[in-house]
Write a protein that holds these residues in place. Structure first.
Motif, mmCIF file in Angstrom:
data_model
loop_
_atom_site.group_PDB
_atom_site.id
_atom_site.type_symbol
_atom_site.label_atom_id
_atom_site.label_comp_id
_atom_site.label_asym_id
_atom_site.label_seq_id
_atom_site.Cartn_x
_atom_site.Cartn_y
_atom_site.Cartn_z
ATOM 1 N N ILE A 173 0.874 -1.204 -0.037
ATOM 2 C CA ILE A 173 -0.095 -0.005 -0.020
ATOM 3 C C ILE A 173 1.061 1.099 0.027
ATOM 4 O O ILE A 173 1.708 1.396 1.061
ATOM 5 N N LEU A 174 0.717 1.818 -1.196
ATOM 6 C CA LEU A 174 1.698 3.161 -1.185
ATOM 7 C C LEU A 174 0.775 4.346 -0.849
ATOM 8 O O LEU A 174 -0.319 4.517 -1.414
ATOM 9 N N LEU A 175 1.482 5.199 -0.060
ATOM 10 C CA LEU A 175 0.486 6.446 0.263
ATOM 11 C C LEU A 175 1.164 7.863 -0.272
ATOM 12 O O LEU A 175 2.334 8.112 -0.059
ATOM 13 N N GLU A 176 0.291 8.433 -1.091
ATOM 14 C CA GLU A 176 0.452 9.613 -1.849
ATOM 15 C C GLU A 176 0.558 10.801 -0.808
ATOM 16 O O GLU A 176 -0.566 10.998 -0.097
ATOM 17 N N VAL B 274 9.170 11.631 -8.931
ATOM 18 C CA VAL B 274 8.465 10.312 -8.387
ATOM 19 C C VAL B 274 9.525 9.081 -8.144
ATOM 20 O O VAL B 274 9.265 8.569 -7.203
ATOM 21 N N GLY B 275 10.567 9.202 -8.933
ATOM 22 C CA GLY B 275 11.690 8.055 -8.591
ATOM 23 C C GLY B 275 12.068 8.628 -7.147
ATOM 24 O O GLY B 275 12.549 7.628 -6.279
ATOM 25 N N GLU B 276 12.515 9.681 -7.174
ATOM 26 C CA GLU B 276 13.087 10.081 -5.588
ATOM 27 C C GLU B 276 12.085 9.723 -4.667
ATOM 28 O O GLU B 276 12.558 9.425 -3.425
ATOM 29 N N ALA B 277 10.722 10.198 -4.664
ATOM 30 C CA ALA B 277 9.614 9.746 -3.759
ATOM 31 C C ALA B 277 9.543 8.490 -3.235
ATOM 32 O O ALA B 277 9.536 8.014 -2.302
ATOM 33 N N VAL B 278 9.761 7.570 -4.394
ATOM 34 C CA VAL B 278 9.697 6.117 -4.062
ATOM 35 C C VAL B 278 10.896 5.611 -3.507
ATOM 36 O O VAL B 278 11.141 4.947 -2.329
ATOM 37 N N ARG C 274 8.338 3.695 5.925
ATOM 38 C CA ARG C 274 7.466 2.691 6.126
ATOM 39 C C ARG C 274 6.801 3.216 7.731
ATOM 40 O O ARG C 274 7.391 3.482 8.614
ATOM 41 N N ASP C 275 5.524 3.058 7.318
ATOM 42 C CA ASP C 275 4.979 3.357 8.921
ATOM 43 C C ASP C 275 3.744 2.569 8.714
ATOM 44 O O ASP C 275 2.843 2.454 8.370
ATOM 45 N N GLY D 10 3.614 -0.545 8.276
ATOM 46 C CA GLY D 10 3.406 -1.364 7.068
ATOM 47 C C GLY D 10 2.867 -0.711 5.699
ATOM 48 O O GLY D 10 3.033 -1.333 4.812
ATOM 49 N N PHE D 11 2.449 0.521 5.842
ATOM 50 C CA PHE D 11 2.318 1.513 4.547
ATOM 51 C C PHE D 11 3.673 1.930 4.069
ATOM 52 O O PHE D 11 4.640 2.283 4.812
ATOM 53 N N VAL D 12 3.799 2.204 2.736
ATOM 54 C CA VAL D 12 4.793 2.769 1.984
ATOM 55 C C VAL D 12 4.549 4.223 1.854
ATOM 56 O O VAL D 12 3.601 4.496 1.193
ATOM 57 N N THR D 13 5.065 5.227 2.621
ATOM 58 C CA THR D 13 4.860 6.654 2.707
ATOM 59 C C THR D 13 5.703 7.446 1.487
ATOM 60 O O THR D 13 6.796 7.308 1.753
ATOM 61 N N LEU D 14 5.503 7.697 0.408
ATOM 62 C CA LEU D 14 5.991 8.303 -0.551
ATOM 63 C C LEU D 14 6.527 9.709 -0.102
ATOM 64 O O LEU D 14 6.153 10.376 0.637
ATOM 65 N N ASP D 15 7.912 10.066 -0.339
ATOM 66 C CA ASP D 15 8.539 11.112 0.223
ATOM 67 C C ASP D 15 7.696 12.557 -0.220
ATOM 68 O O ASP D 15 7.694 12.594 -1.550
ATOM 69 N N GLN D 16 7.388 13.227 0.695
ATOM 70 C CA GLN D 16 6.390 14.476 0.450
ATOM 71 C C GLN D 16 7.218 15.346 -0.266
ATOM 72 O O GLN D 16 6.563 16.015 -1.370
ATOM 73 N N GLU D 17 8.427 15.988 -0.063
ATOM 74 C CA GLU D 17 9.026 16.899 -0.743
ATOM 75 C C GLU D 17 9.325 16.642 -2.196
ATOM 76 O O GLU D 17 9.259 17.297 -3.136
ATOM 77 N N ALA D 18 9.826 15.395 -2.433
ATOM 78 C CA ALA D 18 9.957 14.847 -3.809
ATOM 79 C C ALA D 18 8.759 14.984 -4.568
ATOM 80 O O ALA D 18 8.602 15.201 -5.767
ATOM 81 N N PHE D 19 7.634 14.044 -4.054
ATOM 82 C CA PHE D 19 6.425 13.982 -4.808
ATOM 83 C C PHE D 19 5.778 15.333 -5.380
ATOM 84 O O PHE D 19 5.179 15.420 -6.127
ATOM 85 N N ALA D 20 5.884 16.349 -4.397
ATOM 86 C CA ALA D 20 5.449 17.592 -4.440
ATOM 87 C C ALA D 20 5.957 18.171 -5.907
ATOM 88 O O ALA D 20 5.206 19.226 -6.577
ATOM 89 N N ARG D 21 7.111 17.823 -6.303
ATOM 90 C CA ARG D 21 7.566 18.374 -7.629
ATOM 91 C C ARG D 21 7.101 17.706 -8.860
ATOM 92 O O ARG D 21 7.205 18.485 -9.820
#
Length: 470
Positions: A81-84, A220-224, A229-230, A232-243
């Motif tokens: 489970i990936l979290l945006e 997106v690659g950096e966010a992944v 991990r929180d 059991g969820f995969v938390t995508l990096d906020q700063e990177a995904f925002a770009r």
């Protein structure tokens, strides 16, 4: 080919086109519109054959993460489970899923599916997946083109071109939602509905995306790559995904790539984009009326009723939608989906609370529902799942009285830990540190009576919380 397909379920949309049943914090993909399972669960079940499909990836957001987990558990399924951290439309979401799939398998084949679509003929859909697989292996990005059942104006269309392999055709062009006259021309010319579901090699999709928007793909690659991990969820990096630029996958990739292909399929597909679509998919009486909940029809035709609790009676009307929840009632014309979109936009300025949440509020431990309130009191019905545990908390402005009506509660009040059984109660003074747990094997149900000068949910000071909400 022996390689299994990784399903990528896109599960982050708000689904306000089915208001008032679907709302911001509990959208349509989690609703039981057509039976015992939600459309999210039906989508998961559709791609659960282990001979063809690998462990799924679900991409959603923080608000929906526990609903996703709960509905997976109901099916006995597991997923990554990936979290945006924020919504960026389907382009970055699919790119993130593809990049994560590559961490599992560098040559991953991905099937990206919307969580809120209906497919009535699973066999035909699976056959289309098998048809498209050879084209995907050859480096094409395959979309599923639905054989039109009518000249629909609510869908985009695909013009198929030359044959690539088997039934798979190259895409000549994608076209936007047409007017009625243009839709009729498209159907006569052999165009297909654009379902918005895709299958591709992860590397091919990311390369094609990179060709037109390298900055977003890198983000997106950096966010992944920097994901945490929180619980059991995969938390995508906020700063990177925002770009990453917010854009649909159609605009970002499919309308620009030379690798687009389409497999025609007739599988009883719908994106359930309106109450009229729900009516089309529902069982009807001899006068064309459909009902979810208790409804009575007299001299009425082609109406659609959905009601949570109240009986709805219609007399002498045609082509109406009536949706009754516990805090809102919608009365609308069957086919005016755009009118509902305008209405919800207006409600967001006039009464935003009815577009965001239901009276029944879902939490990771269960749910609560306000049943009565006044200036200095509020009464709630609280249900705690077996093993559920609320946060250790306190309030500055209210006291609480809990009456157990079903099950048994383990209650902490300051230094006291006590089991409260059915027909027993306990008092929580203002400022007391307290916690509620369900140690049993059946749902715990209790009535909470709050009294005080302020009863808002923001008067909760969490001290400990296993769901990380402190």
């Amino acid at each position: 080919m022996d390689k299994r397909i990784i399903p990528l379920i896109m599960c982050g949309g708000a689904g306000t086109r089915l208001w008032p049943a679907s709302r911001e914090v509990h959208p349509k993909q989690f609703l039981h519109l057509f039976g015992a399972r939600s459309t999210f669960q039906d989508t998961l079940a559709r791609v659960s054959d282990p001979d063809l499909f690998d462990r799924p990836i679900v991409i959603t957001n923080m608000a929906y993460r526990f609903m996703v987990l709960e509905q997976l558990a109901e099916l006995g399924l597991d997923a990554d489970i990936l979290l945006e951290p924020m919504r960026r439309d389907s382009g970055p979401a699919i790119a993130a899923g593809a990049a994560f799939a590559q961490t599992r398998d560098s040559e991953a084949i991905v099937l990206a599916l919307a969580a809120d679509h209906v497919v009535r003929d699973t066999g035909a859909f699976i056959a289309a997946c098998r048809q498209g697989l050879a084209a995907v292996v050859a480096g094409n990005i395959v979309t599923f083109g639905i054989q039109p059942e009518r000249a629909a104006t609510e869908y985009g269309y695909i013009s198929p071109d030359k044959v690539i392999t088997g039934e798979v055709r190259a895409v000549a062009k994608f076209v936007e939602k047409p007017d009625q006259e243009t839709a009729e021309k498209y159907v006569k010319s052999g165009y297909l509905w654009n379902s918005g579901n895709f299958m591709f090699r992860a590397g091919v999709l990311l390369d094609e995306y990179r060709n037109v928007d390298d900055v977003s793909v890198q983000a997106v690659g950096e966010a992944v790559g920097r994901a945490g991990r929180d619980l059991g969820f995969v938390t995508l990096d906020q700063e990177a995904f925002a770009r990453a630029r917010a854009i649909s996958i159609d605009y970002a990739v499919m309308e620009k790539t030379s690798r687009a292909a389409v497999v025609p399929v007739s599988c009883g597909w719908s994106d359930v984009g309106s109450w009229h679509a729900v009516w089309e998919l529902s069982a009807k009486d001899g006068q064309g009326n459909a009902a979810r909940g208790t409804a009575v029809f007299e001299d009425s035709r082609n109406c659609n009723v959905s009601t949570d609790r109240a009986l709805v009676a219609l007399e002498g009307v045609e082509d109406l939608v009536v949706v009754a929840t516990q805090d809102a009632v919608l009365v609308s014309r069957q086919k005016d989906a755009n009118g509902l979109k305008r209405l919800v936009a207006r409600l967001k300025t006039v009464a935003p609370e009815v577009t965001e949440d239901h009276i029944k509020v879902h939490r990771p431990w269960g749910s609560y529902q306000s049943v009565d309130n006044g200036d200095r009191h509020q009464v709630k019905r609280i249900i705690v799942k077996p093993g559920g545990r609320l946060s250790l908390q306190k309030h500055h402005h209210r006291s609480e009285h809990w009456i157990v009506v079903r099950g048994a509660a383990r209650v902490t009040v300051n230094e006291l830990v006590k089991t409260v059984h059915e027909n027993e109660s306990i008092y929580i003074p203002i400022g007391a540190v307290h916690r509620l747990e369900n140690p049993g094997k059946i749902a715990l149900e209790l009535i909470e009576v709050q009294t005080g000068s302020y009863l808002g949910e923001d008067d909760i000071i969490r001290i400990e919380d296993e769901y990380r909400r402190t």
